[in-house]
Scaffold this motif. Structure first.
Motif, mmCIF file in Angstrom:
data_model
loop_
_atom_site.group_PDB
_atom_site.id
_atom_site.type_symbol
_atom_site.label_atom_id
_atom_site.label_comp_id
_atom_site.label_asym_id
_atom_site.label_seq_id
_atom_site.Cartn_x
_atom_site.Cartn_y
_atom_site.Cartn_z
ATOM 1 N N TYR A 1 -8.423 7.581 -2.956
ATOM 2 C CA TYR A 1 -7.531 6.417 -2.823
ATOM 3 C C TYR A 1 -8.004 5.504 -1.696
ATOM 4 N N SER A 2 -8.367 6.098 -0.548
ATOM 5 C CA SER A 2 -8.841 5.303 0.603
ATOM 6 C C SER A 2 -10.114 4.545 0.257
ATOM 7 N N GLU B 1 0.828 -1.206 0.000
ATOM 8 C CA GLU B 1 0.000 0.000 0.000
ATOM 9 C C GLU B 1 0.865 1.260 0.000
ATOM 10 N N SER C 1 0.901 3.984 -2.962
ATOM 11 C CA SER C 1 0.529 5.375 -2.687
ATOM 12 C C SER C 1 1.671 6.327 -3.062
ATOM 13 N N THR D 1 -6.363 11.588 -1.577
ATOM 14 C CA THR D 1 -6.245 10.671 -0.432
ATOM 15 C C THR D 1 -7.584 10.002 -0.145
#
Lengths: 232, 276
Positions: free
Chosen positions: B253-254, B206, B210, B250
């Motif tokens: 993406y989460s 991860e 990222s 963010t």
């Protein structure tokens, strides 16, 4: 009489080891069936698949013509071969839990059996002996009015004096239309209550017959036949 | 059935969580006493300074430890009730796999958010104690208008953004561990060790992904631009844009990663349950 459980070519592999090997089995209602076999023969693996705790590698498994799932879990009452409850909880809390989740759970019957065995509902499981914990689990399982009871080694952890009581609990607490599948290697203790036996070895069914047929054809008890079949 | 699942999930987790919160409250009270006594005294004796520093270090460590305990407990509770002995009961209940997973996830999320909320309240109480209550006399309308003037962003929008980001981060890291546990239980032996290894692998994977996304999306270049620009006024005036630019990817993406973890976890539980 109707078919409760049907396995077709049921197989379970763990890596390159085959624990259950293309088993075909049919369990009708109204029978007490002994699932007998030596250690490591695949009894517990088969039982776990019936209860949805293991996924078959291949083959099919149906309960009342439906795959194992939410519906089958409503009607199958399962006793594992070890303790599986939260040890910090009181017996009364666990009874409330079973009452909430299983529509067929008979609370009065559970309290009645606890009283007969002098087990206090307010006791926590962690304060009990191994044998008492097993009795509590059996009481919970047999207090359901299920269609199929699957009992994995129900008498293995209790003393011989308590075995008679447990067998009596099993015999007096199931509906005539229900069936009981009992896995054990203590055959002599349960032989008298069995209608049918299934001998399992190396994941395959070695013999499936009624107890009366075995006695008539072989002229010996199931225990004696078992010792001969599985002689080391 | 869902209501019953929630009831018993809360019941089985509440005891330890309430104990954790009681400790958190006690640590906060001690921190507040240390702060208030420090604020009331005018002399700077070394003994007093030592006591205040000791109290503050204990406070920070205590609060941090309690937050970690919350997270670890949620992960251990999930493993115990899903894939160890107690999993036999969980998976023989007449409820769907979706219900079981959703309830465990939401209850864990609830406790995580409660811990964060209590952490914020604790810090606020400490600030209030250190300022001898002056924080309550603060002109909030002036603060809000100043915040908007300097940042170009409403304070409420900032809080909402942060709230969404915090909830999603908690959800993401809970699901990451739930997925690791689900992968670990697939193994015939050393299931706990396999779960931990799966967790480490997922975490590093991860982090790598990222980082790649951040580089690809120009985040690193943006950060370099900001560091190169020494003008504080310029940086503040761009706060709103930078903030939105950082948090929006963010959040997206989460969400994507959480959905992937949820699907993997659900598929394993439904199709590959392995309570050997």
């Amino acid at each position: 009489m109707s078919t409760l459980l049907e396995c077709r070519e049921l197989t379970k592999n763990f890596g390159d080891k085959t624990a259950v090997d293309h088993i075909n089995l049919c369990i009708e209602s109204g029978h007490i069936i002994g699932l007998l076999g030596p250690n490591g023969s695949g009894k517990t693996t088969l039982i776990k698949m019936i209860n949805g705790l293991l996924t078959p590698s291949s083959g099919t498994l149906y309960f009342k013509e439906n795959p194992i799932g939410v519906e089958s879990k409503k009607h199958i009452s399962y006793l594992p071969d070890h303790t599986y409850l939260n040890m910090n909880e009181r017996v009364s809390d666990i009874i409330d839990f079973f009452t909430d989740f299983y529509e067929d759970f008979d609370k009065a019957r559970a309290y009645d059996m606890l009283e007969k065995l002098s087990i206090s509902p307010s006791d926590r499981l962690k304060t009990m002996s191994k044998g008492t914990k097993e009795k509590v689990q059996l009481i919970l399982v047999m207090s359901r009015r299920a269609d199929l009871y699957v009992l994995d080694e129900p008498i293995a952890g209790v003393d011989p004096a308590a075995r008679d009581y447990i067998l009596n609990v099993i015999l007096t607490n199931y509906e005539p239309s229900a069936s009981i599948l009992i896995s054990t290697h203590l055959i002599a203790d349960i032989e008298n209550i069995l209608d049918e036996v299934i001998f399992i070895q190396n994941g395959q069914i070695r013999l499936s017959s009624s107890v009366d047929d075995i006695r008539a054809a072989e002229g010996k008890s199931v225990d004696t036949l078992f010792r001969e079949v599985f002689k080391c | 059935m869902l209501r019953k699942l929630f009831k018993y999930e809360f019941k089985s987790t509440a005891r330890l969580m309430l104990m954790i919160y009681a400790i958190m409250a006690a640590v906060t009270v001690l921190g507040c006493i240390a702060m208030a006594s420090s604020a009331m005294q005018s002399d700077d004796s070394p003994v007093r300074e030592f006591f205040v520093i000791l109290a503050m270090v204990s406070y920070v460590l205590g609060i941090f430890a309690l937050f970690i305990v919350t997270y670890v407990y949620m992960c251990v509770h999930f493993y115990r009730t899903m894939y160890s002995d107690r999993g036999y009961l969980t998976h023989t209940l007449p409820v769907s796999h979706h219900s079981i997973l959703n309830v465990k996830l939401l209850v864990s999320l609830f406790w995580m958010l409660c811990s964060i909320l209590l952490l914020l309240l604790s810090v606020f109480a400490l600030i209030a104690a250190a300022s001898r209550g002056a924080v309550f006399q603060m002109d909030f309308s002036y603060f809000l208008s100043e915040f908007y003037r300097t940042s170009g962003m409403h304070f409420g929008a900032l809080i909402l953004y942060l709230l969404v980001a915090i909830i999603l981060s908690c959800l993401l890291y809970l699901l990451m561990v739930f997925t690791s546990a689900s992968i670990g239980q697939l193994f015939s032996q050393h299931k706990v060790a396999a779960s931990v290894i799966a967790g480490v692998v997922l975490y590093f994977a991860e982090q790598i992904i990222s980082t790649i996304i951040m580089v690809a999306s120009g985040y690193v270049m943006l950060m370099n631009d900001i560091s190169a620009d020494t003008s504080a006024v310029s940086a503040v005036s761009e706060f709103s844009d930078i903030f939105t630019m950082l948090l929006t990817p963010t959040i997206i993406y989460s969400v994507i990663l959480s959905v992937i973890y949820y699907v993997v976890c659900y598929r394993i539980t439904k199709k590959h349950i392995n309570l050997e």
